[in-house]
Design a protein around this motif. Structure first.
Motif, PDB file in Angstrom:
ATOM      1  N   TYR A 194     -65.684 -96.442  26.118  1.00 33.76           N
ATOM      2  CA  TYR A 194     -65.280 -97.705  26.719  1.00 33.76           C
ATOM      3  C   TYR A 194     -64.036 -97.492  27.562  1.00 33.76           C
ATOM      4  CZ  TYR A 194     -68.380 -99.620  23.198  1.00 33.76           C
ATOM      5  OH  TYR A 194     -69.484 -99.905  22.435  1.00 33.76           O
ATOM      6  N   SER A 195     -63.797 -98.419  28.482  1.00 35.91           N
ATOM      7  CA  SER A 195     -62.572 -98.413  29.270  1.00 35.91           C
ATOM      8  C   SER A 195     -61.489 -99.140  28.485  1.00 35.91           C
ATOM      9  CB  SER A 195     -62.799 -99.115  30.606  1.00 35.91           C
ATOM     10  OG  SER A 195     -61.557 -99.428  31.213  1.00 35.91           O
ATOM     11  N   TRP A 196     -60.375 -98.460  28.206  1.00 33.42           N
ATOM     12  CA  TRP A 196     -59.277 -99.096  27.496  1.00 33.42           C
ATOM     13  C   TRP A 196     -58.712-100.261  28.309  1.00 33.42           C
ATOM     14  CZ3 TRP A 196     -57.332-100.638  23.333  1.00 33.42           C
ATOM     15  CH2 TRP A 196     -56.034-101.136  23.286  1.00 33.42           C
ATOM     16  N   ARG A 197     -58.607-100.087  29.624  1.00 34.52           N
ATOM     17  CA  ARG A 197     -58.072-101.163  30.459  1.00 34.52           C
ATOM     18  C   ARG A 197     -58.930-102.426  30.337  1.00 34.52           C
ATOM     19  NH1 ARG A 197     -57.192 -96.549  33.331  1.00 34.52           N
ATOM     20  NH2 ARG A 197     -55.014 -96.121  33.778  1.00 34.52           N
ATOM     21  N   ALA A 205     -68.573-112.586  22.599  1.00 33.50           N
ATOM     22  CA  ALA A 205     -67.317-113.078  23.173  1.00 33.50           C
ATOM     23  C   ALA A 205     -66.963-112.350  24.468  1.00 33.50           C
ATOM     24  CB  ALA A 205     -66.190-112.924  22.159  1.00 33.50           C
ATOM     25  N   GLY A 206     -67.921-111.612  25.055  1.00 35.17           N
ATOM     26  CA  GLY A 206     -67.676-110.943  26.330  1.00 35.17           C
ATOM     27  C   GLY A 206     -67.014-109.582  26.228  1.00 35.17           C
ATOM     28  N   PHE A 207     -67.154-108.926  25.080  1.00 32.55           N
ATOM     29  CA  PHE A 207     -66.575-107.591  24.915  1.00 32.55           C
ATOM     30  C   PHE A 207     -67.135-106.652  25.986  1.00 32.55           C
ATOM     31  CE2 PHE A 207     -66.159-103.391  22.873  1.00 32.55           C
ATOM     32  CZ  PHE A 207     -64.819-103.442  22.523  1.00 32.55           C
ATOM     33  N   PRO A 208     -66.310-105.794  26.576  1.00 31.37           N
ATOM     34  CA  PRO A 208     -66.790-104.912  27.646  1.00 31.37           C
ATOM     35  C   PRO A 208     -67.926-103.992  27.174  1.00 31.37           C
ATOM     36  CG  PRO A 208     -64.395-104.841  27.486  1.00 31.37           C
ATOM     37  CD  PRO A 208     -64.884-105.621  26.312  1.00 31.37           C
ATOM     38  N   ALA A 209     -68.853-103.768  28.070  1.00 31.67           N
ATOM     39  CA  ALA A 209     -69.970-102.858  27.788  1.00 31.67           C
ATOM     40  C   ALA A 209     -69.469-101.417  27.821  1.00 31.67           C
ATOM     41  CB  ALA A 209     -71.067-103.053  28.830  1.00 31.67           C
ATOM     42  N   PRO A 210     -70.177-100.516  27.144  1.00 31.93           N
ATOM     43  CA  PRO A 210     -69.803 -99.097  27.217  1.00 31.93           C
ATOM     44  C   PRO A 210     -69.876 -98.598  28.654  1.00 31.93           C
ATOM     45  CG  PRO A 210     -71.496 -99.462  25.544  1.00 31.93           C
ATOM     46  CD  PRO A 210     -71.339-100.738  26.304  1.00 31.93           C
ATOM     47  N   GLU A 211     -69.065 -97.613  28.947  1.00 26.69           N
ATOM     48  CA  GLU A 211     -69.091 -96.983  30.262  1.00 26.69           C
ATOM     49  C   GLU A 211     -70.328 -96.088  30.343  1.00 26.69           C
ATOM     50  OE1 GLU A 211     -66.597 -97.443  32.836  1.00 26.69           O
ATOM     51  OE2 GLU A 211     -66.333 -99.124  31.456  1.00 26.69           O
ATOM     52  N   PRO A 212     -70.892 -95.959  31.527  1.00 25.46           N
ATOM     53  CA  PRO A 212     -72.052 -95.068  31.652  1.00 25.46           C
ATOM     54  C   PRO A 212     -71.633 -93.641  31.317  1.00 25.46           C
ATOM     55  CG  PRO A 212     -71.589 -96.232  33.730  1.00 25.46           C
ATOM     56  CD  PRO A 212     -70.516 -96.589  32.768  1.00 25.46           C
ATOM     57  N   GLY A 213     -72.455 -92.932  30.590  1.00 24.05           N
ATOM     58  CA  GLY A 213     -72.097 -91.579  30.213  1.00 24.05           C
ATOM     59  C   GLY A 213     -73.277 -90.810  29.666  1.00 24.05           C
ATOM     60  N   VAL A 214     -72.955 -89.691  29.097  1.00 19.03           N
ATOM     61  CA  VAL A 214     -73.967 -88.801  28.564  1.00 19.03           C
ATOM     62  C   VAL A 214     -73.739 -88.645  27.073  1.00 19.03           C
ATOM     63  CG1 VAL A 214     -74.903 -86.471  28.713  1.00 19.03           C
ATOM     64  CG2 VAL A 214     -73.997 -87.565  30.756  1.00 19.03           C
TER      65      VAL A 214
END
Length: 186
Positions: free
Chosen positions: A130-133, A115-124
């Motif tokens: 994830y971005s809450w916004r 359903a287009g859920f945001p991808a995880p933010e790049p990280g370590v």
């Protein structure tokens, strides 16, 4: 009881003496509130890579509501002479567990990916953040009414900022009453 993660803003960087009181205060013994101690010489604060972090406390508090959690830390902070809370904020980067708490809805990347859920933010590391916004915007597209900033957080931040402002001025009791504010205890 849910755990609430937020950043409490304080009126000044902790001094070595305040850090010592903080470290030996029973209210903070569980490690749920942490700070960054700056250089001993306040003149060196400008050389700290992120000097604003010296005025922030990272909090992970078990409480019935976010407002209760913020109030608990703000109250306990008064046990450290000269230190007080002056604001609060939520960070944008969250785990799915934190996003679930904020949204009041069970979130799962696998279930929501189609359903287009945001991808995880790049990280370590192994934890996905994830971005809450982005999550709040995604929920809004689905028709959920999830504010980017929860009402409890807005109330807590405004109350702490007002208390800080009132700390610096002498406001007559009649003016406080007219504004609908409680009178300070004498």
């Amino acid at each position: 009881m849910p755990e609430w993660s937020f950043t409490l803003l304080v009126n000044q960087p902790l001094t070595a003496e305040q850090a010592d009181v903080f470290d030996h205060c029973d209210a903070f013994a569980d490690g749920s509130v942490s700070y960054t101690l700056g250089p001993e010489n306040p003149g060196d604060f400008a050389r700290v890579p992120d000097a604003s972090a010296l005025r922030e406390l990272s909090c992970d508090i078990d409480a019935p509501t976010l407002l209760d959690a913020v109030a608990q830390v703000a109250r306990d902070l008064r046990l450290v002479p000269g230190l007080r809370a002056v604001g609060v904020r939520y960070d944008d980067i969250v785990t799915l567990e934190e996003a679930t708490r904020r949204s009041g809805r069970e979130l799962s990347r696998r279930q929501e990916a189609s359903a287009g859920f945001p991808a995880p933010e790049p990280g370590v590391g192994g934890t996905e953040f994830y971005s809450w916004r982005k999550i709040a915007a995604w929920l809004a597209r689905l028709g959920d009414d999830v504010p980017e900033t929860p009402p409890d957080l807005r109330v807590a931040d405004l109350a702490l900022r007002l208390a800080d402002a009132l700390e610096a001025v002498d406001v007559p009791p009649g003016v406080l009453r007219a504004l609908g504010l409680p009178l300070p205890a004498t």
